[in-house]
Design a protein around this motif. Structure first.
Motif, PDB file in Angstrom:
ATOM      1  N   ALA A  52       0.951  -1.179   0.078  1.00  0.00           N
ATOM      2  CA  ALA A  52       0.010   0.182  -0.001  1.00  0.00           C
ATOM      3  C   ALA A  52       1.018   1.439  -0.153  1.00  0.00           C
ATOM      4  O   ALA A  52       0.549   2.225  -0.731  1.00  0.00           O
ATOM      5  CB  ALA A  52      -0.940   0.109   1.148  1.00  0.00           C
ATOM      6  N   GLU A  53       2.034   1.189   1.016  1.00  0.00           N
ATOM      7  CA  GLU A  53       2.909   2.495   0.758  1.00  0.00           C
ATOM      8  C   GLU A  53       3.411   2.676  -0.316  1.00  0.00           C
ATOM      9  O   GLU A  53       3.504   3.722  -0.841  1.00  0.00           O
ATOM     10  CB  GLU A  53       3.883   2.238   1.944  1.00  0.00           C
ATOM     11  CG  GLU A  53       3.411   2.394   3.659  1.00  0.00           C
ATOM     12  CD  GLU A  53       3.078   3.847   3.642  1.00  0.00           C
ATOM     13  OE1 GLU A  53       3.699   4.664   3.103  1.00  0.00           O
ATOM     14  OE2 GLU A  53       2.397   4.240   4.586  1.00  0.00           O
ATOM     15  N   ALA A 105      -5.497  10.808 -13.496  1.00  0.00           N
ATOM     16  CA  ALA A 105      -4.907  11.207 -12.457  1.00  0.00           C
ATOM     17  C   ALA A 105      -5.921  11.443 -11.043  1.00  0.00           C
ATOM     18  O   ALA A 105      -5.560  11.153 -10.006  1.00  0.00           O
ATOM     19  CB  ALA A 105      -4.080  12.375 -12.501  1.00  0.00           C
ATOM     20  N   ARG A 106      -7.130  11.806 -11.431  1.00  0.00           N
ATOM     21  CA  ARG A 106      -7.983  12.140 -10.455  1.00  0.00           C
ATOM     22  C   ARG A 106      -8.338  10.981  -9.561  1.00  0.00           C
ATOM     23  O   ARG A 106      -8.561  10.949  -8.288  1.00  0.00           O
ATOM     24  CB  ARG A 106      -9.384  12.640 -11.218  1.00  0.00           C
ATOM     25  CG  ARG A 106     -10.085  11.483 -12.151  1.00  0.00           C
ATOM     26  CD  ARG A 106     -11.187  12.291 -12.838  1.00  0.00           C
ATOM     27  NE  ARG A 106     -11.711  11.197 -13.780  1.00  0.00           N
ATOM     28  CZ  ARG A 106     -11.367  11.189 -15.010  1.00  0.00           C
ATOM     29  NH1 ARG A 106     -10.390  11.945 -15.356  1.00  0.00           N
ATOM     30  NH2 ARG A 106     -11.821  10.390 -15.948  1.00  0.00           N
ATOM     31  N   TRP A 107      -8.249   9.693 -10.013  1.00  0.00           N
ATOM     32  CA  TRP A 107      -8.643   8.650  -9.449  1.00  0.00           C
ATOM     33  C   TRP A 107      -7.350   8.300  -8.517  1.00  0.00           C
ATOM     34  O   TRP A 107      -7.455   7.700  -7.510  1.00  0.00           O
ATOM     35  CB  TRP A 107      -9.013   7.293 -10.226  1.00  0.00           C
ATOM     36  CG  TRP A 107     -10.338   7.434 -10.675  1.00  0.00           C
ATOM     37  CD1 TRP A 107     -11.177   7.910 -11.596  1.00  0.00           C
ATOM     38  CD2 TRP A 107     -11.459   7.144  -9.581  1.00  0.00           C
ATOM     39  NE1 TRP A 107     -12.517   7.712 -11.486  1.00  0.00           N
ATOM     40  CE2 TRP A 107     -12.589   7.274 -10.522  1.00  0.00           C
ATOM     41  CE3 TRP A 107     -11.577   6.502  -8.481  1.00  0.00           C
ATOM     42  CZ2 TRP A 107     -13.931   6.775  -9.724  1.00  0.00           C
ATOM     43  CZ3 TRP A 107     -12.893   5.974  -7.624  1.00  0.00           C
ATOM     44  CH2 TRP A 107     -13.857   6.402  -8.283  1.00  0.00           C
ATOM     45  N   ARG A 145      -8.071   8.914   0.422  1.00  0.00           N
ATOM     46  CA  ARG A 145      -8.839   7.808   1.238  1.00  0.00           C
ATOM     47  C   ARG A 145      -7.708   7.042   2.074  1.00  0.00           C
ATOM     48  O   ARG A 145      -7.896   6.880   3.238  1.00  0.00           O
ATOM     49  CB  ARG A 145      -9.228   6.647   0.303  1.00  0.00           C
ATOM     50  CG  ARG A 145     -10.592   7.062  -0.606  1.00  0.00           C
ATOM     51  CD  ARG A 145     -11.036   6.035  -1.370  1.00  0.00           C
ATOM     52  NE  ARG A 145     -12.166   6.540  -2.151  1.00  0.00           N
ATOM     53  CZ  ARG A 145     -12.970   5.637  -3.227  1.00  0.00           C
ATOM     54  NH1 ARG A 145     -12.163   4.370  -3.748  1.00  0.00           N
ATOM     55  NH2 ARG A 145     -13.865   6.266  -4.030  1.00  0.00           N
ATOM     56  N   TYR A 146      -6.431   6.995   1.782  1.00  0.00           N
ATOM     57  CA  TYR A 146      -5.532   6.376   2.468  1.00  0.00           C
ATOM     58  C   TYR A 146      -4.885   7.375   3.588  1.00  0.00           C
ATOM     59  O   TYR A 146      -4.927   6.884   4.819  1.00  0.00           O
ATOM     60  CB  TYR A 146      -4.206   6.026   1.536  1.00  0.00           C
ATOM     61  CG  TYR A 146      -3.199   5.125   2.166  1.00  0.00           C
ATOM     62  CD1 TYR A 146      -3.340   4.028   2.524  1.00  0.00           C
ATOM     63  CD2 TYR A 146      -1.926   5.825   2.393  1.00  0.00           C
ATOM     64  CE1 TYR A 146      -2.160   3.353   2.995  1.00  0.00           C
ATOM     65  CE2 TYR A 146      -0.755   5.222   2.969  1.00  0.00           C
ATOM     66  CZ  TYR A 146      -0.951   3.848   3.395  1.00  0.00           C
ATOM     67  OH  TYR A 146       0.206   3.204   3.926  1.00  0.00           O
ATOM     68  N   VAL A 147      -4.930   8.453   3.309  1.00  0.00           N
ATOM     69  CA  VAL A 147      -4.297   9.622   4.271  1.00  0.00           C
ATOM     70  C   VAL A 147      -5.561   9.599   5.263  1.00  0.00           C
ATOM     71  O   VAL A 147      -5.239   9.937   6.541  1.00  0.00           O
ATOM     72  CB  VAL A 147      -3.949  10.902   3.633  1.00  0.00           C
ATOM     73  CG1 VAL A 147      -3.765  11.950   4.539  1.00  0.00           C
ATOM     74  CG2 VAL A 147      -2.682  10.795   2.565  1.00  0.00           C
ATOM     75  N   LEU A 148      -6.759   9.966   4.766  1.00  0.00           N
ATOM     76  CA  LEU A 148      -7.817  10.217   5.655  1.00  0.00           C
ATOM     77  C   LEU A 148      -8.379   9.238   6.644  1.00  0.00           C
ATOM     78  O   LEU A 148      -8.509   9.196   7.694  1.00  0.00           O
ATOM     79  CB  LEU A 148      -8.898  11.005   4.839  1.00  0.00           C
ATOM     80  CG  LEU A 148      -9.970  11.689   5.875  1.00  0.00           C
ATOM     81  CD1 LEU A 148      -9.521  12.924   6.754  1.00  0.00           C
ATOM     82  CD2 LEU A 148     -10.919  12.346   4.965  1.00  0.00           C
ATOM     83  N   PRO A 175      -6.945  -0.202  -4.027  1.00  0.00           N
ATOM     84  CA  PRO A 175      -7.264  -1.443  -4.596  1.00  0.00           C
ATOM     85  C   PRO A 175      -6.066  -2.265  -5.205  1.00  0.00           C
ATOM     86  O   PRO A 175      -4.892  -1.746  -5.593  1.00  0.00           O
ATOM     87  CB  PRO A 175      -8.205  -1.121  -5.480  1.00  0.00           C
ATOM     88  CG  PRO A 175      -7.962   0.243  -6.271  1.00  0.00           C
ATOM     89  CD  PRO A 175      -7.293   0.861  -4.712  1.00  0.00           C
ATOM     90  N   ARG A 176      -6.367  -3.588  -5.494  1.00  0.00           N
ATOM     91  CA  ARG A 176      -5.143  -4.355  -6.262  1.00  0.00           C
ATOM     92  C   ARG A 176      -5.629  -4.672  -7.641  1.00  0.00           C
ATOM     93  O   ARG A 176      -5.307  -5.433  -8.051  1.00  0.00           O
ATOM     94  CB  ARG A 176      -5.182  -5.632  -5.600  1.00  0.00           C
ATOM     95  CG  ARG A 176      -4.671  -5.921  -4.055  1.00  0.00           C
ATOM     96  CD  ARG A 176      -4.832  -7.015  -3.099  1.00  0.00           C
ATOM     97  NE  ARG A 176      -4.263  -7.075  -1.990  1.00  0.00           N
ATOM     98  CZ  ARG A 176      -4.659  -8.006  -1.136  1.00  0.00           C
ATOM     99  NH1 ARG A 176      -5.148  -9.041  -1.528  1.00  0.00           N
ATOM    100  NH2 ARG A 176      -4.027  -7.971   0.195  1.00  0.00           N
TER     101      ARG A 176
END
Length: 395
Positions: free
Chosen positions: A317-318, A372-374, A381-384, A390-391
């Motif tokens: 994820a990172e 890029a928007r996605w 989502r990850y930060v907040l 997703p994979r």
């Protein structure tokens, strides 16, 4: 084709890439203007050993890290973004073999790559519901072999390839990759790419009509996404490197043009355009954009290398988030600098004969690869909320 060199390690790989990039830059504008496909240049990439730098050490390769590979692509793209784009899928499908190939498949195909053989790409399809709506079929025969049928578009590298990896769905609807020889009966590569940018990538159509595929040429790609994976991070890192290279190449050409050809604006009171404080300010702003893109690219590559050394859901994820941040920033920099080139260089830079517009056209075309928007959405989502990305292989 001459026998390929086997590169010893990261330092040699970077030196070879820098030398080739300097040569490729000389006729990049002419190739773009005439749409002269870079067959000779792609052959030099093969012979140099650069296309085998990610072959694992246990199979005789140098197995360079993601940081080195990203820099190789950045150097090549700064010289010629079309040429840098051609082997992107090659490395993606070398990575597929690393992840899901059997030992026998790895021994064979890594040997091919070390000898200078090239992988192309038959992945995307046009006219489907969305990018992951793959309709090419891999049907199993009674003897255990397969038959491929379908039509692929945006097949970058296929025209230059020795092997064309084809993304297809099997009878159970799972995704597989079939590695097909370029001259296989029933396989046709059509040079019909007419994009405004990346003109010489030959990213045209591949048609597959009852193409026979031995069972040992098929890899179960769907298994890649059942656990933590770096497939998407590796692929997107190279796209980010291409965008960062376009930005740095455009900035370098703007600097050279203003230093040697641009006239000062009469109100500035200076003898040369390079002394104009307003131009100096704008070049400073553009240089910051390019430096930011390059710094995030390096950070993302290190995150991929770190995750590769200890792959978990968290490390994957990172890496994915770091690569997404690098890709967004590099894409913005490439488009901005490619456009600002004309702003700072002046009217003469717009002459078609100079070919300086290729930087913006390449940037605008390449950055359409995926939105890029996605990426920004998944970063948020990850930060907040700590939501892992997703994979699906596109992040």
């Amino acid at each position: 084709m001459s026998a390929a060199t086997v590169i010893a390690g990261d330092a040699e790989a970077l030196a070879v890439a820098a030398e080739l990039a300097a040569d490729f830059r000389k006729e990049a504008a002419e190739r773009d203007a005439r749409r002269r496909l870079p067959h000779a240049e792609v052959a030099r990439l093969s012979e140099s050993g650069l296309l085998a730098v990610t072959v694992p050490a246990e199979f005789g390769g140098p197995d360079v890290g993601a940081e080195t590979l990203a820099e190789i692509f950045r150097l090549l793209a700064a010289a010629d973004a079309s040429l840098a784009q051609i082997p992107q899928s090659h490395f993606v499908y070398v990575n597929v073999l690393r992840r899901q190939g059997s030992v026998r498949q790895q021994e064979f195909f890594f040997g091919e790559v070390l000898r200078g053989k090239r992988f192309g790409n038959a992945q995307s399809e046009a006219g489907t519901k969305h990018v992951q709506d793959i309709r090419t079929r891999l049907a199993r025969r009674p003897d255990g072999s397969y038959v491929l049928d379908g039509v692929k578009h945006y097949s970058t590298g296929a025209l230059f390839a020795d092997w064309i990896p084809v993304l297809a769905r099997a009878d159970d609807d799972n995704l597989h990759v079939a590695y097909i020889p370029r001259d296989a009966p029933g396989l046709t590569v059509v040079d019909d790419w007419d994009g405004m940018g990346q003109r010489t990538t030959a990213s045209g159509t591949v048609r597959l009509e009852s193409v026979r595929v031995p069972a040992d040429r098929v890899v179960p790609h769907h298994l890649t996404f059942r656990g933590p994976q770096l497939h998407g991070s590796h692929a997107q890192l190279l796209h980010a490197a291409i965008d960062a290279g376009i930005a740095s190449g455009a900035l370098a050409e703007a600097v050279e043009f203003v230093r040697t050809k641009s006239r000062p604006w009469f109100e500035s009171g200076f003898d040369t355009a390079a002394q104009d404080p307003l131009l100096i300010q704008r070049f400073g702003e553009l240089a910051i954009r390019v430096r930011a893109a390059e710094a995030l690219l390096r950070e993302a590559a290190r995150a991929v290398d770190t995750a590769q050394a200890g792959l978990t859901d968290d490390s994957a994820a990172e890496a994915s988030i770091a690569v997404a941040a690098a890709k967004v920033t590099a894409a913005e920099a490439a488009v901005e600098v490619g456009s600002a080139l004309f702003e700072v260089a002046g009217t003469r830079s717009a002459l078609d004969s100079l070919g300086m517009h290729r930087h913006w056209r390449d940037a605008r075309t390449h950055t359409l690869h995926d939105p890029a928007r996605w990426k920004i959405q998944h970063i948020g989502r990850y930060v907040l909320n700590g939501t892992r990305p997703p994979r699906h292989g596109l992040l």
